[in-house]
Design a protein around this motif. Structure first.
Motif, PDB file in Angstrom:
ATOM      1  N   THR A  48       0.831  -1.205   0.000  1.00  0.00           N
ATOM      2  CA  THR A  48       0.000   0.000   0.000  1.00  0.00           C
ATOM      3  C   THR A  48       0.865   1.254   0.000  1.00  0.00           C
ATOM      4  OG1 THR A  48      -1.801  -1.129   1.162  1.00  0.00           O
ATOM      5  CG2 THR A  48      -1.761   1.285   1.272  1.00  0.00           C
ATOM      6  N   PHE A  49       1.885   1.280   0.835  1.00  0.00           N
ATOM      7  CA  PHE A  49       2.752   2.451   0.881  1.00  0.00           C
ATOM      8  C   PHE A  49       3.608   2.575  -0.375  1.00  0.00           C
ATOM      9  CE2 PHE A  49       1.924   2.224   5.515  1.00  0.00           C
ATOM     10  CZ  PHE A  49       1.460   3.513   5.668  1.00  0.00           C
ATOM     11  N   GLU A  50       3.975   1.451  -0.969  1.00  0.00           N
ATOM     12  CA  GLU A  50       4.703   1.514  -2.237  1.00  0.00           C
ATOM     13  C   GLU A  50       3.826   2.126  -3.323  1.00  0.00           C
ATOM     14  OE1 GLU A  50       7.745  -2.285  -1.654  1.00  0.00           O
ATOM     15  OE2 GLU A  50       5.797  -2.565  -2.642  1.00  0.00           O
ATOM     16  N   LEU A  53       1.379   4.284  -2.775  1.00  0.00           N
ATOM     17  CA  LEU A  53       1.303   5.715  -2.455  1.00  0.00           C
ATOM     18  C   LEU A  53       2.561   6.437  -2.927  1.00  0.00           C
ATOM     19  CD1 LEU A  53      -0.188   5.597   1.167  1.00  0.00           C
ATOM     20  CD2 LEU A  53      -1.356   6.350  -0.914  1.00  0.00           C
ATOM     21  N   GLY A  54       3.711   5.789  -2.742  1.00  0.00           N
ATOM     22  CA  GLY A  54       4.961   6.389  -3.175  1.00  0.00           C
ATOM     23  C   GLY A  54       4.994   6.598  -4.680  1.00  0.00           C
ATOM     24  N   ARG A  55       4.483   5.614  -5.436  1.00  0.00           N
ATOM     25  CA  ARG A  55       4.442   5.760  -6.890  1.00  0.00           C
ATOM     26  C   ARG A  55       3.510   6.886  -7.302  1.00  0.00           C
ATOM     27  NH1 ARG A  55       4.487   0.039  -6.653  1.00  0.00           N
ATOM     28  NH2 ARG A  55       2.225  -0.031  -6.956  1.00  0.00           N
ATOM     29  N   ASP A  56       2.377   7.006  -6.607  1.00  0.00           N
ATOM     30  CA  ASP A  56       1.421   8.071  -6.932  1.00  0.00           C
ATOM     31  C   ASP A  56       2.053   9.446  -6.739  1.00  0.00           C
ATOM     32  OD1 ASP A  56      -0.446   6.182  -7.513  1.00  0.00           O
ATOM     33  OD2 ASP A  56      -1.519   6.343  -5.605  1.00  0.00           O
ATOM     34  N   VAL A  57       2.805   9.604  -5.647  1.00  0.00           N
ATOM     35  CA  VAL A  57       3.465  10.892  -5.390  1.00  0.00           C
ATOM     36  C   VAL A  57       4.506  11.171  -6.456  1.00  0.00           C
ATOM     37  CG1 VAL A  57       4.975  12.150  -3.804  1.00  0.00           C
ATOM     38  CG2 VAL A  57       3.030  10.843  -2.906  1.00  0.00           C
ATOM     39  N   ALA A  58       5.248  10.134  -6.841  1.00  0.00           N
ATOM     40  CA  ALA A  58       6.289  10.318  -7.850  1.00  0.00           C
ATOM     41  C   ALA A  58       5.687  10.673  -9.201  1.00  0.00           C
ATOM     42  CB  ALA A  58       7.139   9.048  -7.960  1.00  0.00           C
ATOM     43  N   LEU A  59       4.602   9.992  -9.567  1.00  0.00           N
ATOM     44  CA  LEU A  59       3.956  10.260 -10.857  1.00  0.00           C
ATOM     45  C   LEU A  59       3.316  11.643 -10.899  1.00  0.00           C
ATOM     46  CD1 LEU A  59       2.307   6.784 -11.524  1.00  0.00           C
ATOM     47  CD2 LEU A  59       4.218   7.797 -12.780  1.00  0.00           C
ATOM     48  N   PRO A  64       6.646   8.934   1.788  1.00  0.00           N
ATOM     49  CA  PRO A  64       6.415   7.513   1.508  1.00  0.00           C
ATOM     50  C   PRO A  64       7.689   6.692   1.471  1.00  0.00           C
ATOM     51  CG  PRO A  64       5.014   8.859   0.114  1.00  0.00           C
ATOM     52  CD  PRO A  64       5.919   9.805   0.846  1.00  0.00           C
ATOM     53  N   ARG A  65       8.757   7.241   0.881  1.00  0.00           N
ATOM     54  CA  ARG A  65       9.993   6.451   0.792  1.00  0.00           C
ATOM     55  C   ARG A  65      10.565   6.132   2.171  1.00  0.00           C
ATOM     56  NH1 ARG A  65      11.307  11.524  -1.259  1.00  0.00           N
ATOM     57  NH2 ARG A  65      12.737  12.774   0.026  1.00  0.00           N
ATOM     58  N   GLU A  66      10.372   7.078   3.136  1.00  0.00           N
ATOM     59  CA  GLU A  66      10.847   6.827   4.493  1.00  0.00           C
ATOM     60  C   GLU A  66      10.029   5.721   5.145  1.00  0.00           C
ATOM     61  OE1 GLU A  66      10.882  10.391   6.792  1.00  0.00           O
ATOM     62  OE2 GLU A  66      11.650  11.609   5.144  1.00  0.00           O
ATOM     63  N   ARG A  67       8.707   5.794   4.955  1.00  0.00           N
ATOM     64  CA  ARG A  67       7.838   4.782   5.554  1.00  0.00           C
ATOM     65  C   ARG A  67       8.129   3.418   4.950  1.00  0.00           C
ATOM     66  NH1 ARG A  67       1.980   7.750   6.377  1.00  0.00           N
ATOM     67  NH2 ARG A  67       1.857   6.278   8.108  1.00  0.00           N
ATOM     68  N   ILE A  68       8.365   3.395   3.629  1.00  0.00           N
ATOM     69  CA  ILE A  68       8.642   2.131   2.956  1.00  0.00           C
ATOM     70  C   ILE A  68       9.926   1.512   3.491  1.00  0.00           C
ATOM     71  CG2 ILE A  68       9.277   1.106   0.740  1.00  0.00           C
ATOM     72  CD1 ILE A  68       7.391   3.235  -0.547  1.00  0.00           C
ATOM     73  N   ALA A  69      10.959   2.332   3.648  1.00  0.00           N
ATOM     74  CA  ALA A  69      12.241   1.823   4.149  1.00  0.00           C
ATOM     75  C   ALA A  69      12.087   1.249   5.551  1.00  0.00           C
ATOM     76  CB  ALA A  69      13.280   2.943   4.139  1.00  0.00           C
ATOM     77  N   ASN A  70      11.365   1.970   6.401  1.00  0.00           N
ATOM     78  CA  ASN A  70      11.159   1.488   7.772  1.00  0.00           C
ATOM     79  C   ASN A  70      10.335   0.210   7.798  1.00  0.00           C
ATOM     80  OD1 ASN A  70      12.582   3.669   8.835  1.00  0.00           O
ATOM     81  ND2 ASN A  70      10.759   4.948   8.995  1.00  0.00           N
ATOM     82  N   LEU A  71       9.250   0.202   7.010  1.00  0.00           N
ATOM     83  CA  LEU A  71       8.354  -0.951   7.016  1.00  0.00           C
ATOM     84  C   LEU A  71       9.009  -2.187   6.410  1.00  0.00           C
ATOM     85  CD1 LEU A  71       4.955   0.684   6.015  1.00  0.00           C
ATOM     86  CD2 LEU A  71       5.483  -0.421   8.182  1.00  0.00           C
ATOM     87  N   LYS A  72       9.802  -1.968   5.363  1.00  0.00           N
ATOM     88  CA  LYS A  72      10.407  -3.112   4.687  1.00  0.00           C
ATOM     89  C   LYS A  72      11.264  -3.917   5.648  1.00  0.00           C
ATOM     90  CE  LYS A  72      12.433  -4.330   0.275  1.00  0.00           C
ATOM     91  NZ  LYS A  72      12.929  -3.829  -1.026  1.00  0.00           N
ATOM     92  N   ALA A  73      12.034  -3.218   6.460  1.00  0.00           N
ATOM     93  CA  ALA A  73      12.890  -3.919   7.429  1.00  0.00           C
ATOM     94  C   ALA A  73      12.046  -4.700   8.430  1.00  0.00           C
ATOM     95  CB  ALA A  73      13.770  -2.906   8.151  1.00  0.00           C
ATOM     96  N   LEU A  74      10.962  -4.079   8.907  1.00  0.00           N
ATOM     97  CA  LEU A  74      10.097  -4.741   9.886  1.00  0.00           C
ATOM     98  C   LEU A  74       9.401  -5.954   9.285  1.00  0.00           C
ATOM     99  CD1 LEU A  74       8.475  -1.581  11.528  1.00  0.00           C
ATOM    100  CD2 LEU A  74      10.157  -3.102  12.579  1.00  0.00           C
ATOM    101  N   VAL A  75       8.897  -5.797   8.053  1.00  0.00           N
ATOM    102  CA  VAL A  75       8.162  -6.887   7.402  1.00  0.00           C
ATOM    103  C   VAL A  75       9.099  -8.059   7.105  1.00  0.00           C
ATOM    104  CG1 VAL A  75       6.923  -7.561   5.312  1.00  0.00           C
ATOM    105  CG2 VAL A  75       6.372  -5.398   6.457  1.00  0.00           C
TER     106      VAL A  75
END
Length: 318
Positions: A61-63, A65-71, A86-97
């Motif tokens: 979901t956050f990925e 959102l990140g694409r939408d912001v970039a586009l 979004p990129r910060e949230r993705i980086a943090n979440l990716k490690a946790l997931v």
């Protein structure tokens, strides 16, 4: 001080300092809010961990959102927003997931079906038939797609066709309370309130927990029958439903009608006051509350509720 001594330069500097102080405070608040959002993300992953579910869906979901912001090509100052980028949230979440032992676990089919039915309902009510069709284009004959189609048919004003589609859904899942709820909605539009009341009663009996929305629908259907022996029951159901869903504004209109037909004018006026109050129409709410209060014994629960409405001060108002 600059203004008091006619020192224009000093006055301008003082104004600049004041504005700068406000900006520092605002950025500090936004920084705090971003920290809170990061904490919320971590909490979400922790909850998924406790229920034995994967967080990959959240990450996707956050990925997105990140694409939408970039586009969108929007240049955002990360210090001027209340959420992390979004990129910060993705980086943090990716490690946790990735570190979760449930990272690759799929949700149970029954849970995914419930989720898709919820998506179907939201899409049909907010985006129409085409929105739902896009979501379920890979499975147009699946239960969620058929549910969305039945809702869309009902909303487009075709009760007979909608009823046939709802009955097909019920044949597929007889114990689904929300299919019976939809049947009740369709039957009310088809001017068959007694059958609608039976459908809502069935939905209530199948619901896993008491539902204010279903009770309000049941009360509305009972009221629509116009049968004198059902009006009291309609008022009781509406009142019970509104106690669970106090912000269901239209429910107060039905409750006021029921009390009016019972000759309980004070209760009808109080219900109207409640409806206006929850709709944010405070002046009308206070007017009806004052009228209702005159018909109740001083100190009674109804009198006190009317007084609460009369005394209410909306935020930002004196």
């Amino acid at each position: 001080a600059g203004a008091a001594t006619d020192a224009g330069g000093l006055a301008q500097a003082g104004a600049g300092i004041a504005m700068g102080g406000a900006e520092v405070a605002r950025r500090s608040l936004l920084g705090y809010q971003r920290t809170e959002e990061v904490t919320a993300d971590r909490s979400a992953i922790a909850y998924l961990e406790r229920t034995g579910q994967s967080g990959r869906g959240m990450l996707r979901t956050f990925e997105r959102l990140g694409r939408d912001v970039a586009l969108a090509g929007i240049n955002v100052d990360p210090y001027q927003i209340s959420h992390p980028m979004p990129r910060e949230r993705i980086a943090n979440l990716k490690a946790l997931v990735e570190n979760s032992r449930f990272a690759d676990r799929a949700d149970p089919p029954e849970l995914r079906l419930r989720h898709d039915l919820m998506r179907a309902k939201i899409a049909a009510y907010t985006g129409g038939r085409n929105a739902a069709a896009r979501i379920f284009r890979n499975d147009p004959q699946g239960l969620p797609a058929l549910y969305a189609d039945a809702i869309s048919t009902y909303l487009q004003g075709s009760p007979r066709d909608a009823l046939a589609k709802v009955d097909r859904l019920i044949a597929m899942q007889p114990s689904n309370p929300y299919f019976h709820e939809l049947r009740g909605e369709v039957l009310i539009k088809a001017n068959k309130p007694r059958e609608a009341a039976n459908a809502y009663a069935k939905a209530i009996s199948l619901a896993p927990s008491p539902s204010g929305i279903l009770q309000i629908g049941h009360g509305q259907a009972l009221l629509a029958t116009g049968a004198p022996d059902l009006i009291r029951k309609a008022a009781s159901e509406l009142k019970a439903g509104l106690s669970r869903e106090p912000e269901y504004v239209s429910g107060y209109r039905f409750l006021a009608q029921a009390y009016g037909q019972l000759g309980e004018i004070g209760a009808a006026e109080l219900a109207t006051a409640e409806g206006n109050f929850h709709a944010g129409q405070y002046r009308e709410a206070k007017s009806f509350a004052a009228r209702a209060q005159q018909k109740f014994r001083q100190g009674s629960p109804e009198w006190l509720r009317a007084q609460d409405i009369i005394n209410y001060r909306a935020p930002g108002r004196q």
